[in-house]
Design a protein around this motif. Structure first.
Motif, PDB file in Angstrom:
ATOM      1  N   THR B 210       0.846  -1.197   0.000  1.00  0.00           N
ATOM      2  CA  THR B 210       0.000   0.000   0.000  1.00  0.00           C
ATOM      3  C   THR B 210       0.878   1.242   0.000  1.00  0.00           C
ATOM      4  OG1 THR B 210      -1.636  -1.216   1.276  1.00  0.00           O
ATOM      5  CG2 THR B 210      -1.822   1.178   1.286  1.00  0.00           C
ATOM      6  N   ILE B 211       0.519   2.208  -0.833  1.00  0.00           N
ATOM      7  CA  ILE B 211       1.297   3.449  -0.873  1.00  0.00           C
ATOM      8  C   ILE B 211       0.731   4.388   0.188  1.00  0.00           C
ATOM      9  CG2 ILE B 211       2.130   5.335  -2.327  1.00  0.00           C
ATOM     10  CD1 ILE B 211       1.476   3.556  -4.764  1.00  0.00           C
ATOM     11  N   PRO B 212       1.536   4.715   1.213  1.00  0.00           N
ATOM     12  CA  PRO B 212       0.957   5.436   2.354  1.00  0.00           C
ATOM     13  C   PRO B 212       0.467   6.852   2.042  1.00  0.00           C
ATOM     14  CG  PRO B 212       3.311   5.026   2.687  1.00  0.00           C
ATOM     15  CD  PRO B 212       2.917   4.289   1.463  1.00  0.00           C
ATOM     16  N   GLN B 213       1.131   7.531   1.109  1.00  0.00           N
ATOM     17  CA  GLN B 213       0.752   8.926   0.873  1.00  0.00           C
ATOM     18  C   GLN B 213       0.319   9.117  -0.570  1.00  0.00           C
ATOM     19  OE1 GLN B 213       4.243  11.197   1.902  1.00  0.00           O
ATOM     20  NE2 GLN B 213       2.959  12.565   3.136  1.00  0.00           N
ATOM     21  N   ILE B 214      -0.787   9.801  -0.756  1.00  0.00           N
ATOM     22  CA  ILE B 214      -1.215  10.117  -2.122  1.00  0.00           C
ATOM     23  C   ILE B 214      -1.371  11.630  -2.242  1.00  0.00           C
ATOM     24  CG2 ILE B 214      -2.940   9.739  -3.913  1.00  0.00           C
ATOM     25  CD1 ILE B 214      -3.793   7.220  -2.480  1.00  0.00           C
ATOM     26  N   PHE B 215      -0.682  12.215  -3.206  1.00  0.00           N
ATOM     27  CA  PHE B 215      -0.880  13.622  -3.518  1.00  0.00           C
ATOM     28  C   PHE B 215      -1.463  13.705  -4.921  1.00  0.00           C
ATOM     29  CE2 PHE B 215       2.443  13.776  -0.346  1.00  0.00           C
ATOM     30  CZ  PHE B 215       2.071  14.856   0.443  1.00  0.00           C
ATOM     31  N   GLY B 216      -2.130  14.808  -5.211  1.00  0.00           N
ATOM     32  CA  GLY B 216      -2.656  14.921  -6.556  1.00  0.00           C
ATOM     33  C   GLY B 216      -3.022  16.335  -6.903  1.00  0.00           C
ATOM     34  N   LYS B 217      -3.089  16.576  -8.204  1.00  0.00           N
ATOM     35  CA  LYS B 217      -3.513  17.879  -8.699  1.00  0.00           C
ATOM     36  C   LYS B 217      -4.329  17.668  -9.952  1.00  0.00           C
ATOM     37  CE  LYS B 217      -3.696  22.297  -9.583  1.00  0.00           C
ATOM     38  NZ  LYS B 217      -4.664  23.126  -8.853  1.00  0.00           N
ATOM     39  N   GLY B 218      -5.571  18.162  -9.932  1.00  0.00           N
ATOM     40  CA  GLY B 218      -6.418  18.055 -11.109  1.00  0.00           C
ATOM     41  C   GLY B 218      -7.659  17.204 -10.851  1.00  0.00           C
ATOM     42  N   ASP B 219      -8.664  17.387 -11.700  1.00  0.00           N
ATOM     43  CA  ASP B 219      -9.926  16.683 -11.526  1.00  0.00           C
ATOM     44  C   ASP B 219      -9.780  15.181 -11.716  1.00  0.00           C
ATOM     45  OD1 ASP B 219     -11.624  18.863 -10.947  1.00  0.00           O
ATOM     46  OD2 ASP B 219     -11.583  19.448 -13.059  1.00  0.00           O
ATOM     47  N   CYS B 220      -9.028  14.802 -12.739  1.00  0.00           N
ATOM     48  CA  CYS B 220      -8.858  13.374 -12.998  1.00  0.00           C
ATOM     49  C   CYS B 220      -8.093  12.723 -11.845  1.00  0.00           C
ATOM     50  CB  CYS B 220      -8.112  13.149 -14.308  1.00  0.00           C
ATOM     51  SG  CYS B 220      -9.055  13.670 -15.731  1.00  0.00           S
TER      52      CYS B 220
END
Lengths: 494, 622
Positions: B210-220
């Motif tokens: 499991t990847i402990p951290q998720i970052f993101g930018k954008g609707d998709c």
């Protein structure tokens, strides 16, 4: 009996009496190297303890103390089994299985029997005690319990659903949809829907919801899942189930489903696509739709023009002035091209304006070309590029020169030089090389093969000087190279 | 190594050449991607074995390239695949096999073809063939319904899915090779490919923790993260007990950075892709430059087939130069040339039998190095012919002016001249879109002028293409009077004047001045964190977010002193080779502290990206 097990039992009894005989018996067994056998026999005997009081387990545990490496598993297992048997022999349960019967029956079947008698808590306790995997143990029993629970008609849907969720929570291996299916089978649709709320896998929720004719809800769930295939499935189901108006209204509320359905229509049902856009008053897309059909479904010019005219109307409604005008221009162009085709007996239809004008010049129809250029307000610069390109291809050098003198070129004269050279006419190119602006002179001179060194040196421009240098070959231009290098050195000094 | 496509082309009677120990390059990075490939191969074998007996595979043509990266023809052959065909309408070619298996993407139009194939099967002549379907990457109820409507669903014994979502391309690179992902997501609001992306990430987590951290930018990005969290809940059996390999996942929407793919890539690999197009790690090159040095009398018959080469890090030299700025490649090649010829010279010094023996043992490696060097010298020459041309230079100058913010608000002379000379349309569209992005949209007058010029020159039928570009935001009207691009450029240091192409100290070397925005986002996330650029993040489209996935205490990572973090950057909508090079550069920085693995829906360049957005309208024939 003189079996080692019997001796061990005797030893343990003596030991409890605090008699030294215990030691004698033990020694006897140990001397024969039979202690582990004795323990094994006692463990086995312990299994039958309930049938006759044997005291095997006590003896076994006693004998075990005198052994270094007796594997404990069988002892532990027997003890556990005994506790299980103890539990089911309780008068409130009343399943008097013998050890042998129990072994024969297997634990799974015993659990099933308990479940059938609705002895869920005991069954779960046993699973936990025996550390059975959740999947074959606790989860299975909880599911059975829940399926029973949904049949309790005296409780409200609310209560039952809540009670089930309280107990089951997120236990892995639990399928809420199975329980819901059971509820639905018992005629409790509302309860089934409530239970499905707890189902984390949308793939499982959707088919049942569809079966229960809860298509709208199914659509929500499908969209939530992100699985577009599921969304499509529900949408097409809805399409068959609802009348067209209601179907469209439903989609209206679900943008994700609507866009997917549009994609479907684009490939499968073009006419429906138009209806969808119409309902949305999406004039831009309607315009695009007509443009599309002008190309794909209309063969005759009249039909194509008509389709484009529809597009113009829609584009105006969409307040897309640019697209409307461009489409009007295209209609005009198509009509002109048809006329050209008839007059000149050459294919013109469906060429771009650029290619049409180019083709006309190539055929020497300068008047008509000029007419199109003015009519469509082609920018001067582009027309000049276009015309000299076509004239060069036609090798009409005379016309080109005339054209170059018609007024001051908006693109300068370097393009003339380039195009002549491209068609290998150095003679013509040199005419124009003389007319280029001073800034472009070096480039023009190089193109036509003049030694451009002087111009570059005059400019005191190092990049240009390097450019000239790069064109010099050692054999022929050594003197030129030398001259430039000298000039470069000098400009460096300054 | 024989690709599937090639085997298929030749009708597949010939067995592939000796199977070489390939895929070693997949384990060269920090994360061993061989495991992913192995899982894919296992799944494939299991399916093939379900269909007992001899088999013929009917391929959805698009799948052969990606499949080739998972399994060679030899693997199929071992599992009794005797023939392969391309899926096409009409009757299936004759094949004396027990099973016919369709390998297809779940698309309705393909179902119609399959139905036609099955219905036109001659039951008298070959009555014993069993049909099966393998859907890639997922089974589809919609498609099965279509087969049912066509009356053939019952003809299939096995209908299964093969979850080929993320395909390992290299030790640090995964791609879904989903050509239309960008168009579907940003133009058609069809998020199917995002669903597959989320599924692919779940598979990855099943194998690598499991990847402990998720970052993101954008609707998709947001949508994918939501689906991942949801899917985690759906998984029966709860916790994943694998020690996490990745520390962080960064999901990035392509529309957060529309600029980078439009600019011409200037790394070696990027230029190969720009000029010749790399497909599934293969490139086809003009054959003239690859002639053997010594031409005999038969030298007249020039090869007409393009030279096909596989490009990945399994080739030592390529691994070294692929991510360099092209201007730094020449010196490496000449240095290598000297080393290799020196190595061959050694033979003159070998005197004793032992020395000669040692020399000979090194020969195969040296010869491989020499042929690799020869290939890349030829490729570099081919590229150089283009990069030194005047037009390439002019085009690049204009691009760089736009990116550094010069004259982005008026009609550009060079672009106009290119239109007037009818340069390739895609080149024009790239320039105009680039200008639009660098100016946060164009003024009505400028935009209309470009559009008119394009329609008049290239034809009215491109009006729908222009409309698509506008819908995707690549081309737009400047709505507010404010141009945001300069703010973004300055804050994110997107333009670097003092770029060092030979020994770079910043990612901007990949575009000789422009630092890709997407990679800057990744860089700033690692250090000092996105909080420092809140203002810019607000300007860029879509939400930015952070999610944490709980790990059981036993699996929480205790990092060794000096051990780098591993971040998986997932580009939703495509990534260019130049951006990949920039991330690799960050991985290799000594004090970087983060190493990157890259995943994407598709490997793209400006040309094939724009092409995927074009509407092909063709007039009816007369």
């Amino acid at each position: 009996s003189m079996a080692p097990g019997a001796l061990l039992l005797e030893a343990q009894r003596e030991y409890e009496k605090e008699s030294q005989k215990a030691d004698e018996y033990l020694r006897e067994i140990k001397d024969q190297n039979l202690l582990s056998e004795a323990v094994r026999q006692c463990i086995e005997a312990a299994g039958y303890e309930h049938e006759q009081e044997v005291g095997g387990s006590g003896a076994a545990s006693f004998g075990k103390c005198f052994l270094d490496k007796f594997p404990p598993e069988s002892f532990v297992r027997t003890c556990r089994d005994l506790r299980v048997l103890n539990a089911i022999w309780d008068y409130q349960i009343g399943i008097p299985l013998t050890f042998a019967q129990y072994k024969q029956l297997t634990i799974e079947v015993l659990l099933d029997r308990l479940v059938l008698r609705r002895l869920y808590p005991l069954a779960i306790r046993i699973c936990e005690y025996l550390r059975l995997s959740e999947f074959q143990g606790v989860s299975r029993i909880l599911a059975h319990w829940a399926c029973y629970k949904v049949q309790q008609k005296d409780k409200s849907d609310e209560e039952v659903a809540h009670a089930i969720n309280q107990k089951l929570g997120d236990t892995p291996g639990i399928s809420y949809s199975e329980i819901a299916a059971r509820a639905y089978d018992c005629g409790r649709t509302e309860l089934a829907i409530k239970l499905l709320e707890y189902e984390p896998r949308s793939g499982e929720q959707v088919p049942l919801l569809l079966k229960m004719k809860k298509s709208q809800l199914a659509l929500n769930k499908a969209i939530e899942s992100g699985d577009t295939d599921l969304v499509y499935t529900v949408v097409l189901h809805l399409k068959n189930e609802l009348n067209r108006g209601t179907f469209f209204m439903t989609l209206q509320k679900q943008p994700v489903a609507l866009s997917l359905y549009r994609q479907f229509c684009k490939h499968q049902e073009l006419e429906t696509l138009k209806d969808l856009y119409n309902q949305d008053d999406d004039h831009q897309e309607l315009g695009n739709f007509h443009v599309h059909s002008s190309y794909s479904s209309e063969k005759r010019i009249e039909g194509r023009v008509a389709a484009l005219q529809n597009a113009v109307d829609e584009y105006y409604k969409a307040k897309n002035e640019f697209a409307a005008k461009a489409t009007e221009d295209q209609i005009k162009l198509l009509r002109m091209q048809r006329r050209l085709q008839d007059d000149l007996d050459k294919p013109y239809v469906d060429y771009s304006l650029h290619d049409t004008v180019y083709g006309l010049i190539l055929d020497g129809n300068h008047k008509r070309a000029e007419h199109l250029y003015r009519d469509f307000r082609v920018p001067d610069k582009r027309f000049w590029w276009l015309k000299i390109g076509a004239l060069a291809e036609r090798e009409d050098w005379e016309e080109m020169e005339k054209f170059s003198k018609s007024k001051k070129s908006p693109i300068g004269y370097l393009p003339f030089v380039e195009i002549c050279m491209k068609h290998h006419n150095r003679h013509e190119a040199r005419k124009y090389a003389a007319r280029v602006t001073p800034e472009q002179r070096v480039k023009a001179h190089i193109l036509v093969g003049y030694v451009a060194a002087d111009a570059a040196i005059e400019h005191k421009n190092e990049t240009e000087m390097n450019l000239v240098l790069s064109k010099c070959t050692a054999a022929t231009d050594s003197s030129v190279a030398e001259k430039i290098n000298r000039a470069k050195a000098q400009s460096l000094k300054k | 190594m024989e690709s599937l496509a090639e085997s298929r082309e030749r009708g597949c009677h010939v067995i592939g050449r000796a199977w070489r120990g390939m895929a070693a390059h997949l384990s060269s990075g920090r994360v061993n991607l061989t495991a992913l490939r192995e899982a894919g191969r296992r799944e494939l074998r299991e399916f093939l074995d379900k269909c007992a007996g001899s088999k013929a595979i009917v391929w959805d043509e698009y799948l052969t390239g990606p499949f080739g990266l998972i399994a060679q023809y030899s693997l199929l052959k071992e599992h009794e695949v005797e023939k392969m065909f391309t899926l096409k309408a009409g009757r299936l070619p004759p094949a004396d096999v027990k099973n016919i298996i369709f390998f297809v993407r779940p698309r309705l139009e393909l179902m119609d073809i399959i139905a036609e194939n099955v219905l036109s099967e001659d039951r008298v002549r070959s009555p014993l063939r069993d049909f099966h379907i393998l859907f890639v990457p997922r089974r589809s109820l919609l498609c099965e319904q279509r087969l049912k409507d066509q009356g053939v669903l019952g003809s299939f014994i096995h209908r299964e899915q093969y979850s080929l979502d993320l395909i390992p391309f290299d030790g640090d690179l995964l791609s879904m090779e989903s050509e239309s992902a960008f168009k579907e997501c940003y133009l058609e609001n069809d998020q199917t490919s995002l669903y597959h992306a989320a599924k692919g990430l779940m598979t990855l987590q099943a194998l690598y923790g499991t990847i402990p951290q998720i970052f993101g930018k954008g609707d998709c990005a947001r949508h994918v993260a939501n689906m991942m969290i949801r899917m985690k809940r759906e998984f029966p059996g709860g916790q994943n007990s694998i020690f996490p390999v990745f520390d962080t996942l960064l999901l990035l929407d392509r529309n957060v950075d529309l600029l980078s793919p439009l600019a011409t890539q200037l790394t070696y690999e990027g230029l190969i892709d720009e000029i010749y197009g790399i497909q599934n790690t293969y490139v086809k090159l003009p054959p003239e430059k690859f002639l053997p040095k010594k031409q005999g009398e038969g030298g007249k018959d020039l090869p007409t087939e393009p030279k096909k080469l596989q490009l990945n890090s399994a080739e030592e030299l390529y691994a070294e130069i692929r991510d360099k700025n092209f201007n730094a490649v020449g010196s490496v090649l000449s240095k290598k040339a000297k080393i290799i010829s020196a190595a061959f010279e050694e033979r003159h010094h070998a005197k004793t039998v032992g020395e000669i023996k040692q020399f000979v043992s090194q020969l195969p490696h040296m010869q491989a190095a020499r042929s690799s060097l020869a290939n890349h010298t030829s490729i570099a020459e081919l590229i150089k012919d283009i990069t030194t041309s005047e037009d390439f230079f002019d085009n690049l100058t204009v691009e760089q002016e736009f990116m550094s913010g010069i004259d982005t608000d008026k009609v550009n002379n060079y672009t106009e001249d290119c239109i007037a000379q009818k340069h390739p349309l895609i080149k024009i569209l790239r320039l105009v879109c680039l200008q639009s992005v660098c100016n946060s949209g164009l003024k009505q007058k400028v935009l209309d002028h470009y559009k008119r010029e394009i329609l008049q020159t290239y034809g009215y039928e491109h009006i729908l293409t222009l409309n698509n570009l506008e819908k995707a935001g690549l081309l737009k009207l400047q709505t507010s009077s404010r141009n945001n691009y300069p703010t973004i450029r300055k804050t994110m240091r997107l333009w670097m004047d003092d770029v060092n192409e030979q020994n770079p100290n910043d990612i901007s070397y990949v575009y000789s001045g422009y630092a890709p925005l997407s990679v800057r986002l990744a860089q700033l996330l690692a250090r000092p964190g996105w909080r420092s650029i809140e203002e810019v993040l607000k300007i860029l489209p879509g939400p930015h977010f952070e999610e944490r996935q709980q790990l059981p205490t036993g699996l929480q990572k205790k990092r060794q002193q000096g051990e780098n973090r591993i971040t998986l950057v997932f580009f939703l909508g495509g990534v260019t080779y130049a951006e990949i090079a920039a991330l690799r550069f960050l991985s290799q920085m000594e004090d970087g502290g983060t190493e990157y693995v890259i995943a994407t829906t598709k490997l793209i360049n400006g040309t094939n990206w724009i092409k995927s957005l074009m509407e092909k309208l063709e007039p009816p024939p007369f």
